[in-house]
Write a protein that holds these residues in place. Structure first.
Motif, mmCIF file in Angstrom:
data_model
loop_
_atom_site.group_PDB
_atom_site.id
_atom_site.type_symbol
_atom_site.label_atom_id
_atom_site.label_comp_id
_atom_site.label_asym_id
_atom_site.label_seq_id
_atom_site.Cartn_x
_atom_site.Cartn_y
_atom_site.Cartn_z
ATOM 1 N N ALA A 152 0.817 -1.127 0.026
ATOM 2 C CA ALA A 152 0.150 0.036 0.088
ATOM 3 C C ALA A 152 0.684 1.265 -0.098
ATOM 4 C CB ALA A 152 -0.891 0.132 1.205
ATOM 5 N N LEU A 153 1.919 1.158 0.803
ATOM 6 C CA LEU A 153 2.750 2.473 1.028
ATOM 7 C C LEU A 153 3.569 2.660 -0.456
ATOM 8 C CD1 LEU A 153 4.329 2.195 4.724
ATOM 9 C CD2 LEU A 153 2.337 3.511 3.608
ATOM 10 N N THR A 154 3.820 1.383 -1.159
ATOM 11 C CA THR A 154 4.584 1.822 -2.387
ATOM 12 C C THR A 154 3.523 2.198 -3.431
ATOM 13 O OG1 THR A 154 6.016 -0.269 -1.771
ATOM 14 C CG2 THR A 154 6.029 0.463 -4.072
ATOM 15 N N LEU A 155 2.480 1.767 -3.289
ATOM 16 C CA LEU A 155 1.446 2.225 -4.284
ATOM 17 C C LEU A 155 1.133 3.800 -4.280
ATOM 18 C CD1 LEU A 155 -1.160 -0.502 -4.631
ATOM 19 C CD2 LEU A 155 0.726 -0.156 -6.283
ATOM 20 N N ILE A 156 1.073 4.118 -3.136
ATOM 21 C CA ILE A 156 0.939 5.519 -2.656
ATOM 22 C C ILE A 156 2.102 6.233 -3.111
ATOM 23 C CG2 ILE A 156 0.113 7.375 -0.879
ATOM 24 C CD1 ILE A 156 -1.275 4.864 0.628
ATOM 25 N N GLN A 157 3.159 6.038 -2.454
ATOM 26 C CA GLN A 157 4.282 6.661 -2.369
ATOM 27 C C GLN A 157 4.481 7.086 -4.217
ATOM 28 O OE1 GLN A 157 8.021 4.436 -2.521
ATOM 29 N NE2 GLN A 157 9.001 6.016 -1.000
ATOM 30 N N THR A 158 4.360 6.036 -4.845
ATOM 31 C CA THR A 158 4.915 6.185 -6.371
ATOM 32 C C THR A 158 3.535 6.757 -7.076
ATOM 33 O OG1 THR A 158 4.141 3.903 -6.762
ATOM 34 C CG2 THR A 158 6.591 4.504 -6.328
ATOM 35 N N GLU A 184 17.194 3.710 10.022
ATOM 36 C CA GLU A 184 17.909 2.754 8.918
ATOM 37 C C GLU A 184 17.504 3.131 7.735
ATOM 38 O OE1 GLU A 184 20.393 0.967 9.656
ATOM 39 O OE2 GLU A 184 20.188 1.128 11.929
ATOM 40 N N VAL A 185 16.175 3.467 7.305
ATOM 41 C CA VAL A 185 15.778 3.613 6.061
ATOM 42 C C VAL A 185 15.661 5.030 5.729
ATOM 43 C CG1 VAL A 185 13.914 3.019 4.247
ATOM 44 C CG2 VAL A 185 14.321 1.394 5.953
ATOM 45 N N LEU A 186 15.267 5.868 6.607
ATOM 46 C CA LEU A 186 15.107 7.178 6.375
ATOM 47 C C LEU A 186 16.337 8.154 6.532
ATOM 48 C CD1 LEU A 186 13.427 9.884 5.877
ATOM 49 C CD2 LEU A 186 13.069 9.886 8.860
ATOM 50 N N ASP A 187 17.150 7.416 7.787
ATOM 51 C CA ASP A 187 18.322 8.251 7.973
ATOM 52 C C ASP A 187 19.393 7.843 6.885
ATOM 53 O OD1 ASP A 187 17.179 9.405 10.114
ATOM 54 O OD2 ASP A 187 18.529 8.117 11.660
ATOM 55 N N VAL A 191 14.266 6.526 1.769
ATOM 56 C CA VAL A 191 12.869 7.090 1.906
ATOM 57 C C VAL A 191 12.971 8.560 2.012
ATOM 58 C CG1 VAL A 191 11.739 5.028 2.158
ATOM 59 C CG2 VAL A 191 11.965 6.388 4.033
ATOM 60 N N SER A 192 11.907 9.260 1.657
ATOM 61 C CA SER A 192 11.823 10.640 2.109
ATOM 62 C C SER A 192 11.108 10.869 3.549
ATOM 63 C CB SER A 192 11.203 11.568 1.117
ATOM 64 O OG SER A 192 12.070 11.363 -0.049
ATOM 65 N N ALA A 193 11.217 11.918 4.050
ATOM 66 C CA ALA A 193 10.403 12.181 5.251
ATOM 67 C C ALA A 193 8.856 12.265 4.924
ATOM 68 C CB ALA A 193 10.789 13.657 5.918
ATOM 69 N N GLU A 194 8.628 12.636 3.834
ATOM 70 C CA GLU A 194 6.952 12.436 3.462
ATOM 71 C C GLU A 194 6.421 11.303 3.340
ATOM 72 O OE1 GLU A 194 9.630 14.112 1.967
ATOM 73 O OE2 GLU A 194 8.989 16.028 1.065
ATOM 74 N N ASP A 195 7.362 10.571 3.013
ATOM 75 C CA ASP A 195 6.759 8.816 2.807
ATOM 76 C C ASP A 195 6.398 8.531 4.221
ATOM 77 O OD1 ASP A 195 7.552 8.740 0.238
ATOM 78 O OD2 ASP A 195 9.578 8.258 0.763
ATOM 79 N N LEU A 196 7.143 8.621 5.272
ATOM 80 C CA LEU A 196 6.686 8.470 6.526
ATOM 81 C C LEU A 196 5.332 8.825 7.029
ATOM 82 C CD1 LEU A 196 10.030 7.973 8.589
ATOM 83 C CD2 LEU A 196 8.825 6.341 7.411
ATOM 84 N N ALA A 197 4.989 10.218 6.393
ATOM 85 C CA ALA A 197 4.029 10.788 6.927
ATOM 86 C C ALA A 197 2.706 10.059 6.094
ATOM 87 C CB ALA A 197 4.115 12.335 6.361
ATOM 88 N N LEU A 198 2.865 9.227 5.450
ATOM 89 C CA LEU A 198 1.862 8.431 4.932
ATOM 90 C C LEU A 198 1.079 7.788 5.960
ATOM 91 C CD1 LEU A 198 3.420 7.043 1.636
ATOM 92 C CD2 LEU A 198 1.658 9.171 1.848
ATOM 93 N N LEU A 199 1.765 7.302 7.187
ATOM 94 C CA LEU A 199 1.254 6.608 8.255
ATOM 95 C C LEU A 199 0.623 7.359 9.487
ATOM 96 C CD1 LEU A 199 4.122 4.115 8.324
ATOM 97 C CD2 LEU A 199 1.967 3.563 7.642
ATOM 98 N N ARG A 200 -0.435 6.921 9.833
ATOM 99 C CA ARG A 200 -1.002 7.186 11.275
ATOM 100 C C ARG A 200 -0.921 5.949 11.894
ATOM 101 N NH1 ARG A 200 -0.078 10.981 8.575
ATOM 102 N NH2 ARG A 200 -1.259 12.881 8.098
ATOM 103 N N VAL A 201 -0.654 6.185 13.320
ATOM 104 C CA VAL A 201 -0.406 5.159 14.507
ATOM 105 C C VAL A 201 -1.271 5.468 15.397
ATOM 106 C CG1 VAL A 201 0.995 3.867 15.767
ATOM 107 C CG2 VAL A 201 1.973 4.949 13.800
ATOM 108 N N THR A 202 -2.388 4.652 16.128
ATOM 109 C CA THR A 202 -2.960 4.842 17.078
ATOM 110 C C THR A 202 -3.504 3.649 17.898
ATOM 111 O OG1 THR A 202 -5.287 5.935 17.503
ATOM 112 C CG2 THR A 202 -5.273 4.296 15.569
ATOM 113 N N ASP A 231 11.814 15.484 -2.858
ATOM 114 C CA ASP A 231 12.928 15.142 -3.894
ATOM 115 C C ASP A 231 12.689 14.562 -5.038
ATOM 116 O OD1 ASP A 231 12.172 12.774 -2.807
ATOM 117 O OD2 ASP A 231 13.629 12.342 -1.678
ATOM 118 N N GLY A 232 11.511 14.413 -5.268
ATOM 119 C CA GLY A 232 10.856 13.642 -6.590
ATOM 120 C C GLY A 232 11.378 12.437 -6.755
ATOM 121 N N ARG A 233 11.700 11.613 -5.670
ATOM 122 C CA ARG A 233 12.153 10.224 -5.877
ATOM 123 C C ARG A 233 11.334 9.464 -5.215
ATOM 124 N NH1 ARG A 233 18.109 10.646 -3.826
ATOM 125 N NH2 ARG A 233 16.906 11.963 -2.223
#
Length: 234
Positions: A152-158, A184-187, A191-202, A231-233
Protein backbone atom coordinates in the motif's frame (compact mmCIF):
# COMPACT_ATOMS: atom_id res chain seq x y z
CA UNK A 1 -2.29 -24.89 -5.41
CA UNK A 2 -0.21 -26.99 -7.83
CA UNK A 3 -1.17 -24.68 -10.70
CA UNK A 4 -0.24 -21.65 -8.62
CA UNK A 5 3.23 -23.08 -7.96
CA UNK A 6 3.61 -23.94 -11.65
CA UNK A 7 2.70 -20.39 -12.75
CA UNK A 8 5.22 -18.89 -10.32
CA UNK A 9 8.03 -21.32 -11.12
CA UNK A 10 10.97 -20.47 -13.35
CA UNK A 11 10.31 -23.43 -15.65
CA UNK A 12 8.84 -23.11 -19.11
CA UNK A 13 5.12 -23.76 -19.00
CA UNK A 14 1.86 -23.44 -20.86
CA UNK A 15 1.90 -19.67 -21.32
CA UNK A 16 -1.56 -19.28 -22.86
CA UNK A 17 -3.24 -21.46 -20.25
CA UNK A 18 -1.60 -19.56 -17.40
CA UNK A 19 -2.52 -16.18 -18.85
CA UNK A 20 -6.12 -17.33 -19.32
CA UNK A 21 -6.30 -18.59 -15.71
CA UNK A 22 -4.97 -15.33 -14.31
CA UNK A 23 -7.19 -13.22 -16.58
CA UNK A 24 -10.24 -15.19 -15.53
CA UNK A 25 -9.43 -14.70 -11.85
CA UNK A 26 -9.01 -10.96 -12.31
CA UNK A 27 -12.29 -10.80 -14.23
CA UNK A 28 -14.14 -12.61 -11.46
CA UNK A 29 -12.38 -10.46 -8.87
CA UNK A 30 -13.46 -7.22 -10.54
CA UNK A 31 -17.02 -8.51 -10.59
CA UNK A 32 -16.80 -9.29 -6.89
CA UNK A 33 -15.39 -5.81 -6.23
CA UNK A 34 -18.39 -4.29 -7.95
CA UNK A 35 -20.60 -5.90 -5.28
CA UNK A 36 -18.89 -3.93 -2.52
CA UNK A 37 -20.89 -0.90 -1.46
CA UNK A 38 -19.00 2.38 -1.30
CA UNK A 39 -17.36 3.84 0.65
CA UNK A 40 -15.36 0.90 1.97
CA UNK A 41 -12.38 0.35 4.26
CA UNK A 42 -10.02 -2.62 4.09
CA UNK A 43 -8.88 -4.00 7.44
CA UNK A 44 -5.87 -6.29 7.80
CA UNK A 45 -4.40 -8.29 10.66
CA UNK A 46 -3.43 -11.70 11.93
CA UNK A 47 -5.59 -14.77 11.44
CA UNK A 48 -3.99 -16.29 14.54
CA UNK A 49 -5.55 -14.20 17.31
CA UNK A 50 -8.56 -15.44 19.27
CA UNK A 51 -11.53 -13.69 20.81
CA UNK A 52 -9.64 -12.96 24.03
CA UNK A 53 -6.80 -11.11 22.25
CA UNK A 54 -6.87 -7.29 22.54
CA UNK A 55 -6.48 -6.96 18.77
CA UNK A 56 -9.66 -8.99 18.24
CA UNK A 57 -11.69 -6.73 20.50
CA UNK A 58 -10.23 -3.59 18.93
CA UNK A 59 -10.83 -4.80 15.37
CA UNK A 60 -14.41 -5.67 16.20
CA UNK A 61 -14.89 -2.19 17.67
CA UNK A 62 -13.37 -0.53 14.60
CA UNK A 63 -15.48 -2.63 12.24
CA UNK A 64 -18.63 -1.69 14.14
CA UNK A 65 -17.77 2.01 14.08
CA UNK A 66 -17.19 1.98 10.32
CA UNK A 67 -20.51 0.21 9.76
CA UNK A 68 -22.31 2.76 11.89
CA UNK A 69 -20.84 5.45 9.63
CA UNK A 70 -22.41 3.69 6.63
CA UNK A 71 -19.18 2.12 5.39
CA UNK A 72 -18.56 -1.36 4.04
CA UNK A 73 -15.92 -3.36 5.89
CA UNK A 74 -13.64 -5.50 3.73
CA UNK A 75 -11.15 -8.07 5.02
CA UNK A 76 -9.26 -11.12 3.82
CA UNK A 77 -12.26 -13.14 4.95
CA UNK A 78 -10.49 -15.46 7.39
CA UNK A 79 -10.18 -15.85 11.13
CA UNK A 80 -8.64 -13.67 13.84
CA UNK A 81 -8.58 -9.94 13.16
CA UNK A 82 -10.40 -10.47 9.87
CA UNK A 83 -13.26 -12.27 11.60
CA UNK A 84 -13.38 -9.60 14.31
CA UNK A 85 -13.66 -6.74 11.82
CA UNK A 86 -16.37 -8.53 9.84
CA UNK A 87 -18.18 -9.38 13.06
CA UNK A 88 -18.02 -5.73 14.07
CA UNK A 89 -19.51 -4.72 10.73
CA UNK A 90 -22.41 -7.06 11.43
CA UNK A 91 -22.74 -5.56 14.93
CA UNK A 92 -23.04 -2.12 13.35
CA UNK A 93 -25.54 -3.20 10.72
CA UNK A 94 -23.22 -2.58 7.81
CA UNK A 95 -22.05 -4.62 4.81
CA UNK A 96 -19.37 -7.20 5.68
CA UNK A 97 -17.16 -8.44 2.84
CA UNK A 98 -14.43 -11.08 2.72
CA UNK A 99 -11.93 -11.66 -0.08
CA UNK A 100 -10.71 -15.09 0.96
CA UNK A 101 -7.68 -17.02 -0.34
CA UNK A 102 -7.11 -20.69 -1.09
CA UNK A 103 -4.26 -21.98 1.07
CA UNK A 104 -2.79 -25.45 1.66
CA UNK A 105 -4.32 -25.49 5.14
CA UNK A 106 -7.72 -24.42 3.74
CA UNK A 107 -8.43 -20.97 5.16
CA UNK A 108 -12.15 -21.11 5.83
CA UNK A 109 -14.30 -17.98 5.42
CA UNK A 110 -15.43 -16.59 8.75
CA UNK A 111 -19.18 -16.76 9.55
CA UNK A 112 -19.78 -12.98 9.50
CA UNK A 113 -19.68 -12.29 5.75
CA UNK A 114 -22.45 -10.87 3.60
CA UNK A 115 -20.30 -11.13 0.48
CA UNK A 116 -17.51 -13.69 0.14
CA UNK A 117 -15.25 -14.30 -2.84
CA UNK A 118 -12.35 -16.75 -2.72
CA UNK A 119 -9.21 -16.19 -4.79
CA UNK A 120 -6.60 -18.71 -5.87
CA UNK A 121 -3.80 -16.15 -6.28
CA UNK A 122 -2.60 -13.56 -3.82
CA UNK A 123 -1.85 -10.98 -6.50
CA UNK A 124 -5.42 -10.88 -7.82
CA UNK A 125 -6.79 -10.74 -4.29
CA UNK A 126 -4.44 -7.91 -3.31
CA UNK A 127 -5.54 -5.80 -6.27
CA UNK A 128 -9.18 -6.10 -5.20
CA UNK A 129 -8.42 -5.32 -1.56
CA UNK A 130 -6.85 -2.07 -2.72
CA UNK A 131 -9.37 -1.33 -5.47
CA UNK A 132 -12.40 -1.21 -3.17
CA UNK A 133 -10.79 0.76 -0.34
CA UNK A 134 -10.86 4.42 0.63
CA UNK A 135 -8.35 3.60 3.38
CA UNK A 136 -6.54 0.83 5.22
CA UNK A 137 -6.47 -0.04 8.90
CA UNK A 138 -3.80 -2.57 9.86
CA UNK A 139 -3.82 -4.45 13.15
CA UNK A 140 -0.99 -6.61 14.48
CA UNK A 141 -0.15 -9.37 12.05
CA UNK A 142 2.57 -11.41 10.41
CA UNK A 143 4.15 -11.54 6.98
CA UNK A 144 0.85 -11.17 5.13
CA UNK A 145 -0.07 -8.02 7.03
CA UNK A 146 3.40 -6.56 6.51
CA UNK A 147 3.18 -7.39 2.81
CA UNK A 148 -0.09 -5.48 2.52
CA UNK A 149 1.34 -2.54 4.48
CA UNK A 150 4.39 -2.06 2.31
CA UNK A 151 2.53 -2.70 -0.92
CA UNK A 152 0.00 0.00 0.00
CA UNK A 153 2.76 2.45 0.93
CA UNK A 154 4.62 1.75 -2.33
CA UNK A 155 1.50 2.30 -4.43
CA UNK A 156 0.76 5.58 -2.66
CA UNK A 157 4.38 6.73 -2.62
CA UNK A 158 4.75 6.23 -6.37
CA UNK A 159 1.39 7.76 -7.24
CA UNK A 160 -0.09 4.52 -8.58
CA UNK A 161 -3.11 4.98 -6.30
CA UNK A 162 -4.54 8.02 -4.58
CA UNK A 163 -3.18 9.22 -1.25
CA UNK A 164 -5.60 7.28 0.94
CA UNK A 165 -4.98 6.94 4.70
CA UNK A 166 -3.00 4.03 6.13
CA UNK A 167 -3.66 3.56 9.85
CA UNK A 168 -1.55 1.29 12.06
CA UNK A 169 -3.45 0.16 15.13
CA UNK A 170 -1.44 -0.72 18.24
CA UNK A 171 1.56 1.48 19.05
CA UNK A 172 3.37 -1.22 21.02
CA UNK A 173 3.18 -3.64 18.12
CA UNK A 174 4.38 -1.21 15.42
CA UNK A 175 6.85 0.78 17.51
CA UNK A 176 10.06 -1.14 16.75
CA UNK A 177 9.30 -1.42 13.03
CA UNK A 178 8.72 2.32 12.72
CA UNK A 179 11.88 3.05 14.71
CA UNK A 180 13.86 0.84 12.32
CA UNK A 181 12.35 2.54 9.27
CA UNK A 182 13.27 5.93 10.73
CA UNK A 183 16.75 5.01 11.92
CA UNK A 184 17.89 2.81 9.05
CA UNK A 185 15.78 3.59 6.00
CA UNK A 186 15.03 7.29 6.42
CA UNK A 187 18.38 8.29 7.94
CA UNK A 188 20.21 6.59 5.07
CA UNK A 189 18.18 8.49 2.48
CA UNK A 190 16.33 5.44 1.17
CA UNK A 191 12.92 7.08 1.68
CA UNK A 192 11.82 10.66 2.19
CA UNK A 193 10.34 12.19 5.32
CA UNK A 194 7.10 12.63 3.39
CA UNK A 195 6.91 8.86 2.95
CA UNK A 196 6.68 8.29 6.69
CA UNK A 197 3.95 10.91 6.87
CA UNK A 198 1.75 8.49 4.92
CA UNK A 199 1.24 6.53 8.16
CA UNK A 200 -0.97 7.21 11.16
CA UNK A 201 -0.48 5.23 14.38
CA UNK A 202 -3.13 4.98 17.09
CA UNK A 203 -4.50 2.97 20.00
CA UNK A 204 -7.93 4.60 19.75
CA UNK A 205 -10.69 2.93 17.68
CA UNK A 206 -12.49 6.26 17.25
CA UNK A 207 -9.32 7.91 15.92
CA UNK A 208 -8.65 5.04 13.52
CA UNK A 209 -12.12 5.41 12.02
CA UNK A 210 -12.09 9.21 11.98
CA UNK A 211 -8.75 9.30 10.14
CA UNK A 212 -10.22 7.36 7.24
CA UNK A 213 -13.73 8.82 7.26
CA UNK A 214 -12.57 12.44 7.55
CA UNK A 215 -10.11 12.00 4.69
CA UNK A 216 -12.90 10.63 2.51
CA UNK A 217 -15.23 13.50 3.38
CA UNK A 218 -12.53 16.11 2.78
CA UNK A 219 -11.29 14.37 -0.39
CA UNK A 220 -7.74 14.51 0.93
CA UNK A 221 -6.82 11.43 -1.11
CA UNK A 222 -7.56 13.08 -4.44
CA UNK A 223 -3.97 14.31 -4.95
CA UNK A 224 -1.38 11.54 -5.41
CA UNK A 225 1.24 11.60 -2.68
CA UNK A 226 4.08 11.70 -5.21
CA UNK A 227 3.17 15.29 -6.09
CA UNK A 228 4.06 16.35 -2.55
CA UNK A 229 7.51 14.76 -2.50
CA UNK A 230 10.31 17.29 -2.05
CA UNK A 231 12.99 15.23 -3.76
CA UNK A 232 10.95 13.81 -6.63
CA UNK A 233 12.17 10.28 -5.90
CA UNK A 234 10.51 7.06 -4.78
Amino acid sequence: MALDREILSARDADLETHVDVIASEFRDGFRAAERVGRPAVTIFGSARVGETHPAYAAARDVGRRFAEQGWSVVTGGGAGVMEAANRGARDGGGPSIGFNIQLPHEQAPNPYLDVCHTFAHFYARKVMLVKVAEGFVLFPGGFGTLDELFEALTLIQTGKVLHFPVVLYGRDHWHDLLDWVGDEVLDNGLVSAEDLALLRVTDDPAEAVATVVDCFREQCAEVPAARFKSDGRA
